[in-house]
Scaffold this motif. Structure first.
Motif, short mmCIF file in Angstrom:
data_model
loop_
_atom_site.label_atom_id
_atom_site.label_comp_id
_atom_site.label_asym_id
_atom_site.label_seq_id
_atom_site.Cartn_x
_atom_site.Cartn_y
_atom_site.Cartn_z
N ALA A 32 0.82 -1.21 0.00
CA ALA A 32 0.00 0.00 0.00
C ALA A 32 0.86 1.26 0.00
O ALA A 32 0.44 2.31 -0.50
CB ALA A 32 -0.94 0.01 1.20
N TYR A 33 2.07 1.17 0.52
CA TYR A 33 2.98 2.31 0.59
C TYR A 33 3.70 2.57 -0.74
O TYR A 33 4.01 3.71 -1.06
CB TYR A 33 4.00 2.07 1.71
N VAL A 46 -3.33 1.48 -14.15
CA VAL A 46 -3.17 0.20 -13.47
C VAL A 46 -2.21 0.33 -12.29
O VAL A 46 -1.33 1.18 -12.29
CB VAL A 46 -2.63 -0.91 -14.41
N LYS A 47 -2.43 -0.54 -11.31
CA LYS A 47 -1.47 -0.72 -10.22
C LYS A 47 -0.90 -2.12 -10.40
O LYS A 47 -1.62 -3.07 -10.67
CB LYS A 47 -2.17 -0.59 -8.86
N LEU A 48 0.42 -2.24 -10.27
CA LEU A 48 1.08 -3.52 -10.53
C LEU A 48 1.30 -4.35 -9.26
O LEU A 48 1.53 -5.54 -9.35
CB LEU A 48 2.43 -3.28 -11.21
N LEU A 49 1.27 -3.72 -8.12
CA LEU A 49 1.55 -4.41 -6.87
C LEU A 49 0.27 -4.69 -6.10
O LEU A 49 -0.80 -4.17 -6.43
CB LEU A 49 2.49 -3.56 -6.01
N THR A 54 3.99 -7.57 1.08
CA THR A 54 5.19 -6.86 1.53
C THR A 54 6.27 -7.03 0.46
O THR A 54 6.44 -8.12 -0.08
CB THR A 54 5.70 -7.42 2.87
N TYR A 55 6.97 -5.94 0.17
CA TYR A 55 8.00 -5.92 -0.87
C TYR A 55 9.32 -5.42 -0.30
O TYR A 55 9.33 -4.58 0.60
CB TYR A 55 7.57 -5.00 -2.02
#
Length: 98
Positions: A32-33, A46-49, A54-55
């Motif tokens: 989300a961050y 688009v959002k890819l994540l 958690t990344y």
């Protein structure tokens, strides 16, 4: 994550992206961050994540500009994007499967 933090750092550095300094650390951050919205050539947004994932991520200033590179690794891929203040006008630089 299948790759270690050190391996991900090595892989980001191996991309040799112009204006991106050496990656020395990655931090676990919530999706989300770091999940920016990108505009595709078709105009679709688009959002890819995934916000709930958690990344391993970091931000590096792009040399000679006021923009930054955002790095995120997770779920079998590397993502490098470039953006302005506060994540404005994000552009995908590299989206690569591991």
């Amino acid at each position: 994550m299948a790759c270690s933090k050190e391996d991900l750092i090595r892989r980001f550095n191996a991309l040799q992206i112009e204006g991106m300094g050496k990656v020395t650390d990655l931090n676990p951050l919530p999706g989300a961050y770091v999940n920016l919205e990108y505009t595709l050539p078709s105009g679709q947004k688009v959002k890819l994540l995934k916000d709930e994932a958690t990344y391993y991520a970091n931000q590096l200033h792009r040399q000679g500009t006021r923009r930054c590179y955002g790095l995120a690794a997770g779920e079998g891929y590397l993502l490098v994007c470039e953006y302005g203040d506060g994540g404005s006008d994000p552009e995908i630089v590299v989206y690569q499967r591991l």
